[in-house]
Design an enzyme around this catalytic site. Structure first.
Site, PDB file in Angstrom:
ATOM      1  N   ARG A 213      -2.896   3.207   8.957  1.00 14.18           N
ATOM      2  CA  ARG A 213      -3.259   1.840   8.289  1.00 14.18           C
ATOM      3  C   ARG A 213      -2.110   0.857   8.212  1.00 14.18           C
ATOM      4  NH1 ARG A 213      -6.053   5.100   4.354  1.00 14.18           N
ATOM      5  NH2 ARG A 213      -8.616   4.883   4.062  1.00 14.18           N
TER       6      ARG A 213
ATOM      7  N   MET B 221      -5.421  -7.049   8.946  1.00 13.48           N
ATOM      8  CA  MET B 221      -5.097  -6.276  10.323  1.00 13.48           C
ATOM      9  C   MET B 221      -5.973  -5.000   9.916  1.00 13.48           C
ATOM     10  SD  MET B 221      -1.128  -6.777  10.623  1.00 13.48           S
ATOM     11  CE  MET B 221      -0.867  -6.468   8.150  1.00 13.48           C
TER      12      MET B 221
ATOM     13  N   HIS C 267      -5.038 -45.987  -6.919  1.00 13.02           N
ATOM     14  CA  HIS C 267      -5.005 -46.267  -8.358  1.00 13.02           C
ATOM     15  C   HIS C 267      -6.236 -45.251  -8.862  1.00 13.02           C
ATOM     16  CE1 HIS C 267      -7.461 -48.482 -11.077  1.00 13.02           C
ATOM     17  NE2 HIS C 267      -6.222 -49.084 -11.527  1.00 13.02           N
TER      18      HIS C 267
ATOM     19  N   LYS D  58       0.338  -1.288  -0.148  1.00 11.54           N
ATOM     20  CA  LYS D  58       0.132  -0.389   0.018  1.00 11.54           C
ATOM     21  C   LYS D  58       0.792   1.242   0.117  1.00 11.54           C
ATOM     22  CE  LYS D  58      -3.597   0.359   3.022  1.00 11.54           C
ATOM     23  NZ  LYS D  58      -5.025   0.401   2.266  1.00 11.54           N
TER      24      LYS D  58
ATOM     25  N   CYS E 166       8.252 -39.101 -15.972  1.00  9.23           N
ATOM     26  CA  CYS E 166       6.723 -39.389 -15.582  1.00  9.23           C
ATOM     27  C   CYS E 166       5.961 -39.875 -15.083  1.00  9.23           C
ATOM     28  CB  CYS E 166       7.228 -40.910 -17.106  1.00  9.23           C
ATOM     29  SG  CYS E 166       7.996 -42.151 -15.897  1.00  9.23           S
TER      30      CYS E 166
ATOM     31  N   TYR F 123      12.715 -33.861 -21.017  1.00  7.77           N
ATOM     32  CA  TYR F 123      11.622 -34.123 -21.156  1.00  7.77           C
ATOM     33  C   TYR F 123      10.886 -34.042 -19.708  1.00  7.77           C
ATOM     34  CZ  TYR F 123      11.530 -38.969 -21.820  1.00  7.77           C
ATOM     35  OH  TYR F 123      10.930 -40.055 -21.577  1.00  7.77           O
TER      36      TYR F 123
ATOM     37  N   GLY G  21      -7.907  -8.190   4.774  1.00  6.96           N
ATOM     38  CA  GLY G  21      -8.571  -8.089   6.829  1.00  6.96           C
ATOM     39  C   GLY G  21      -8.525  -8.434   7.479  1.00  6.96           C
TER      40      GLY G  21
ATOM     41  N   SER H 209      14.168 -42.292 -17.145  1.00  9.47           N
ATOM     42  CA  SER H 209      12.774 -41.913 -17.264  1.00  9.47           C
ATOM     43  C   SER H 209      12.514 -41.535 -15.184  1.00  9.47           C
ATOM     44  CB  SER H 209      11.278 -42.655 -17.768  1.00  9.47           C
ATOM     45  OG  SER H 209      10.486 -42.075 -17.350  1.00  9.47           O
TER      46      SER H 209
ATOM     47  N   ARG I 269      -3.191  -1.524  -6.541  1.00 10.38           N
ATOM     48  CA  ARG I 269      -2.629  -2.828  -6.870  1.00 10.38           C
ATOM     49  C   ARG I 269      -3.313  -3.523  -7.492  1.00 10.38           C
ATOM     50  NH1 ARG I 269      -5.159  -4.792  -0.989  1.00 10.38           N
ATOM     51  NH2 ARG I 269      -7.039  -5.407  -2.308  1.00 10.38           N
TER      52      ARG I 269
ATOM     53  N   ARG J 198       6.758 -49.503 -21.641  1.00  7.90           N
ATOM     54  CA  ARG J 198       7.352 -49.950 -20.729  1.00  7.90           C
ATOM     55  C   ARG J 198       7.189 -51.376 -20.947  1.00  7.90           C
ATOM     56  NH1 ARG J 198       5.395 -47.891 -14.522  1.00  7.90           N
ATOM     57  NH2 ARG J 198       3.544 -48.781 -15.136  1.00  7.90           N
TER      58      ARG J 198
ATOM     59  N   ARG K 178       2.383 -47.772 -19.593  1.00 12.61           N
ATOM     60  CA  ARG K 178       1.480 -48.637 -18.845  1.00 12.61           C
ATOM     61  C   ARG K 178       0.811 -49.916 -19.896  1.00 12.61           C
ATOM     62  NH1 ARG K 178       0.437 -43.430 -15.300  1.00 12.61           N
ATOM     63  NH2 ARG K 178       1.590 -44.168 -13.738  1.00 12.61           N
TER      64      ARG K 178
ATOM     65  N   GLU L 185      13.599 -45.321 -10.635  1.00 11.66           N
ATOM     66  CA  GLU L 185      12.708 -44.984  -9.103  1.00 11.66           C
ATOM     67  C   GLU L 185      12.854 -46.235  -8.363  1.00 11.66           C
ATOM     68  OE1 GLU L 185       8.510 -46.511 -11.061  1.00 11.66           O
ATOM     69  OE2 GLU L 185       9.212 -48.248 -12.245  1.00 11.66           O
TER      70      GLU L 185
ATOM     71  N   GLY M  46      10.681 -42.159 -12.481  1.00 11.97           N
ATOM     72  CA  GLY M  46       9.024 -42.938 -12.276  1.00 11.97           C
ATOM     73  C   GLY M  46       9.231 -42.436 -10.558  1.00 11.97           C
ATOM     74  N   THR M  47       8.739 -41.223 -10.220  1.00 12.65           N
ATOM     75  CA  THR M  47       9.182 -39.918  -9.144  1.00 12.65           C
ATOM     76  C   THR M  47       7.763 -40.840  -8.227  1.00 12.65           C
ATOM     77  OG1 THR M  47       7.696 -38.714 -10.337  1.00 12.65           O
ATOM     78  CG2 THR M  47      10.254 -38.100  -9.914  1.00 12.65           C
ATOM     79  N   ASN M  48       7.002 -41.497  -8.491  1.00 11.64           N
ATOM     80  CA  ASN M  48       5.758 -41.874  -7.863  1.00 11.64           C
ATOM     81  C   ASN M  48       6.971 -42.840  -6.746  1.00 11.64           C
ATOM     82  OD1 ASN M  48       4.119 -40.123  -9.388  1.00 11.64           O
ATOM     83  ND2 ASN M  48       3.489 -42.483 -10.134  1.00 11.64           N
ATOM     84  N   ASP M  49       7.315 -44.328  -7.670  1.00  3.86           N
ATOM     85  CA  ASP M  49       7.585 -45.113  -6.846  1.00  3.86           C
ATOM     86  C   ASP M  49       9.284 -44.462  -5.955  1.00  3.86           C
ATOM     87  OD1 ASP M  49       6.836 -47.614  -6.600  1.00  3.86           O
ATOM     88  OD2 ASP M  49       6.780 -47.280  -9.106  1.00  3.86           O
TER      89      ASP M  49
END
Ligand code: PEP
Ligand code: MG
Length: 883
Positions: free
Chosen positions: A95, A106, A467, A25, A843, A863, A104, A776, A351, A629, A573, A757, A778-781
């Site tokens: 203010r 303060m 799943h 402000k 992936c 990628y 809201g 690749s 703003r 895969r 898959r 993974e 496999g960031t889930n596993d």
């Protein structure tokens, strides 16, 4: 140190860029002043004072008092008034103003400097005693609330009682004398409640208000807000003190708020509201209905109250000019506050305005087309994750919501339909043209068809990577998962919610954007993918480095992803291809076979089916890379579950049901996700991998023949931990490639790579890269195995972790950059060290998450691959990460 920055009369010591020091402000008030806009003169006490105040046991820096006194003089010089001097009355507002807006959180004090004496001066000065007493009673009310901690409701009660006994309905009906009576009652109430009189000394009032703003930085509301919005405590708040201008000086005065464009549609039209004869808080308080600013908006709203344009044309025109100017100056849509005092316009705030995803797109595209911002800036301004809101039908924000349950927002969009509890029922209903929501405790691979048939999926168990969640996101179907307060009873055919019972056929709606489950049908808005959306996507594509592929195995998903701009398949898959009617029987034959010979016979039935699947994918992707895969999940996922299924397979295999049952039991595992799956299957049963490799190569040859161009398949081996695992499987793949080349007389180019993974694979990536042409992630596993938490069950306690501040985000949703990310970084570096041209991609679900995508850009992946509906988000996020 300079603690206080003044502004007024066309000049200012600060600038818009001083937001860290002066708060949003204060910085913008200074900027507006320098632009020569009408801003009441004032000064900003810096955020550094706030930090010093807390660092020194809630005391101010020594020089502050003198600085404030001279800044007040500065206001006095500009206005020809003096703070505390009844003969030249100067009143101020106080203010807060933090770096990031904290709406809201303060408080504000207006009309500061009034007391029993100065109120008479205000009455005389203005020639309007009623206005003066109204202002004084407002001040007592606000100050007592904000500074002295006396709830404003006690004053509301007094006022209501007075109005009732005087026979008035509206505040505006009170006379000057009647307001004086209210003031006496207010002051008496303060003494009664606080054992001290309402402060009469303007200086005491001022320091009281300044102290209240700084203290409010540490109130519970502010602390909670900061935590929710990731605002560091160290930022502190500034305090803005400004000469008062009055919107409540009669019928030529007014106060209001406006956006330079419509914040929900993005339309280029001034959009806002005002009240005649009112002060700022009246607009927000909602006691009186505000009026439209423009005539056009008034007509559109069908309001019979005059617009500002009609009522005060000069002030309106001045405001229109200023809003245009501010939007051009800041190069963004602005959110403005103003007051008109006896016909003269004053600006109190500007703003960047908050807006919906739809409005954000429209505004960014129009501003870029007008040359106000560059295309890169337009791309940078869109919140990539918010595109989700635009790709799916969403619940009309105006619709009423009857919430019956709450789960995780597992897959965005909203869907309405009849409740069904089984996939078979979902398919039956779909065949009859009815829309259903598939309601399950949890889903399994066998539910894929039911999920396809349903409009949306609701589960009472499972997390964001369960799943149901993964498959629903892949299909672009709305899904709410893990709605633990709901109870599904399959036997009774009921869904219980807090005492209400819903049955098959009852209509519900799910909102996959926020996890709500709603009773009945709710009005929806449909997505719009051309126009502004297409323009931003085109600009994003020009700006990004990383490619964006999709995780898809069905022709439907692959086509969908192509239409969203996917540049190939990063993960097919193959297991998802085995659940169709005839296939599942052959698959079960294969799994339950006792001998290699029987297994090969069953695989022989699967081969042509796989080949035609791959051929179709190659054709849809028309020369773009396709990563396939090899079979990954534990085999028991395919086993017959019911007696009827068991009997069917027994007949097909010509064995007894008993024998089959034994074999099924033998395949049971305690930790299937850590069990006999991934490349371990290919090591135990190489003939499975060989069949799949053959299907891939034969399809590639055929696709190449048809298209007259080479298809280069990428074969991916899952869950590798040891390089020897990969070498073993790769040798089988290479042998099959040799055979197919000989049989067909065609040379086949292909890549063999692996998923990273498992932590071991990441750490040994330099060795694994000797056998892998691509990685690749496999960031889930990899998340599951790095944390040692189950992706299917962790949601139950991760939410508790989040609430207790132990984790900030579900690591299955946004990559844990410090831990799992470190493994990705290590593996990428080691992989490149061994094989400089190794292709690197991701992936796991994180491939569609903007923060994770930023990380992927930083570690130099080639990628990202994500479910079809996240492809546009990934395109935008990849562009934002690159610029
Ligand atoms: C992964 O583990 O990140 C992955 C993409 O494979 P899946 O989710 O099929 O295990
Ligand atoms: Mg995996």
């Amino acid at each position: 140190t300079k603690w206080v920055y003044t502004f007024g009369d066309g000049a200012a010591e600060g600038r818009a860029g001083d937001r860290n020091l002066l708060g949003g402000k204060g910085a913008n008030l200074a900027e507006m002043c320098s632009l020569g806009l009408p801003v009441p003169p004032g000064f900003t006490i810096t955020t550094e004072v706030c930090n010093a105040y807390y660092a020194n046991g809630r005391t101010y820096p020594g020089a502050l008092e003198a600085n404030v006194v001279s800044a007040l003089d500065h206001i006095g010089q500009i206005t020809g008034r003096r703070f505390g001097d009844p003969s030249k009355l100067l009143l101020v507002s106080v203010r807060s103003g933090a770096r990031a807006s904290m709406p809201g959180m303060m408080d504000t004090v207006l009309n500061l400097g009034l007391n029993d004496e100065t109120v008479e001066a205000l009455a005389a000065d203005s020639g309007d005693p009623r206005f003066a007493y109204d202002s004084y009673r407002r001040f007592i009310q606000m100050y007592s609330d904000v500074v002295m901690g006396l709830d404003h409701e006690v004053f509301e009660e007094i006022l209501e009682d007075e109005k009732a006994s005087l026979g008035h309905e509206l505040d505006t009906e009170l006379t000057a004398a009647e307001w004086q009576g209210v003031i006496s009652l207010y002051k008496a109430k303060v003494e009664e409640e606080l054992d001290k009189p309402f402060p009469q000394d303007p200086r005491e009032q001022l320091w009281g208000a300044i102290g209240a703003v700084f203290s409010s930085w540490m109130n519970n509301r502010a602390i909670t807000y900061r935590r929710l919005h990731d605002i560091p405590e160290s930022w502190g708040t500034a305090v803005n003190v400004q000469a008062m201008v009055f919107g409540n000086m009669g019928d030529t005065s007014a106060t209001g708020v406006a956006f330079t464009r419509n914040p929900s549609t993005g339309d280029r039209q001034l959009y806002g509201e005002f009240l005649v004869n009112a002060q700022g808080e009246d607009v927000v308080a909602g006691i009186r209905t505000p009026q439209n600013i423009t005539e056009a908006a008034r007509i559109a709203a069908g309001s019979d109250k005059p617009s500002l344009q009609k009522l005060m044309p000069d002030a309106f025109q001045a405001f229109v000019d200023i809003s245009d100017r501010l939007e051009k100056h800041y190069r963004d849509m602005q959110d403005l506050e103003f007051t008109i005092e006896r016909g003269k316009l004053w600006m109190l705030q500007t703003r960047s305005g908050k807006r919906t995803a739809k409005a954000a797109l429209k505004i960014a595209v129009e501003m870029a087309k007008d040359g106000l911002i560059t295309k890169e800036e337009a791309v940078a301004r869109i919140d990539a994750a918010s595109l989700d809101q635009l790709l799916h039908p969403t619940i009309d924000p105006k619709a009423a919501r009857d919430v019956i349950g709450m789960g995780l927002p597992a897959s965005p969009g909203a869907a309405t339909g009849e409740i069904v509890f089984s996939s078979a029922d979902a398919e039956d209903a779909r065949a009859q043209g009815r829309k259903v929501i598939l309601v399950r405790i949890e889903t399994s691979p066998e539910d894929i068809h039911g999920m396809h048939a349903a409009e949306g999926i609701l589960t009472t168990r499972g997390g964001m990577t369960s799943h149901a969640a993964v498959v629903a996101r892949g299909m672009g179907k709305p899904c709410v998962s893990g709605a633990g307060s709901l109870r599904v009873d399959y036997k009774a055919g009921t869904l219980l919610s807090m005492g209400q019972t819903f049955r098959k056929g009852d209509i519900i709606t799910i909102d996959g954007g926020n996890g709500q489950v709603l009773k009945g049908a709710v009005a929806m808005l449909q997505p719009e993918l051309s126009g502004d959306f297409a323009a931003i996507m085109e600009w994003a594509d020009a700006a990004r480095r990383m490619k964006v592929r999709t995780n898809a195995e069905t022709p439907l998903d692959a086509r969908m992803a192509r239409s969203f701009g996917a540049e190939g398949i990063g993960l097919c898959r193959t297991e998802h291809m085995f659940f169709d009617g005839a296939r599942i029987v052959a698959m079960r034959e294969m799994i339950l076979a006792d001998t290699e010979k029987d297994r090969r016979a069953a695989l022989g039935k699967l081969l042509p089916m796989q080949r035609s699947d791959f051929l179709e994918l190659f054709e849809i992707m028309a020369g773009l890379p396709v990563t396939i895969r090899l079979l990954d999940p534990p085999l028991h996922e395919f086993l017959p579950k019911t007696e009827a299924e068991l009997a069917e397979v027994a007949t097909a295999m010509n064995v007894s049901a008993d024998k089959l049952r034994q074999r099924t039991e033998a395949l049971h595992e305690f930790n299937p996700m850590l069990g006999h799956r991934g490349c371990r299957l290919a090591v135990s049963y190489p003939e499975i991998a060989e069949m799949q490799a053959r299907a891939i190569f034969e399809a590639a040859v055929e696709a190449g023949r048809k298209a007259g161009a080479l298809v280069v398949p990428e074969i991916m081996v899952p869950l590798v931990g040891l390089v020897k695992e990969l070498e073993y499987v790769k040798a089988r793949i290479d042998a099959v490639a040799q055979s197919v080349m000989q049989e067909t007389g065609t040379k086949i180019d292909y890549l063999t790579g692996t998923m990273i993974e498992l932590p071991r694979a990441a750490i040994r990536a330099h060795v694994i890269a000797e056998a892998a042409e691509f990685f690749s992630f496999g960031t889930n596993d990899l998340t599951q195995t790095t944390f040692g938490i189950s992706r299917d069950d962790a949601a139950s306690f991760l939410e508790t972790y989040r609430q207790k501040g132990i984790i900030e985000q579900d690591p299955f949703v946004s990559l844990d950059i410090d831990g799992v990310g470190e493994l990705v970084r290590i593996a990428a570096e080691k992989g490149k060290a061994t094989r400089p041209d190794i292709k690197l991609g991701i992936c796991g679900e994180h491939g569609g998450d903007p923060a994770s995508i930023r990380f992927c850009e930083a570690v130099g992946l080639d990628y990202v691959s994500c479910s079809p509906y996240r492809v546009p988000i990934a395109r935008l996020a990849a562009a934002q990460a690159a610029v």
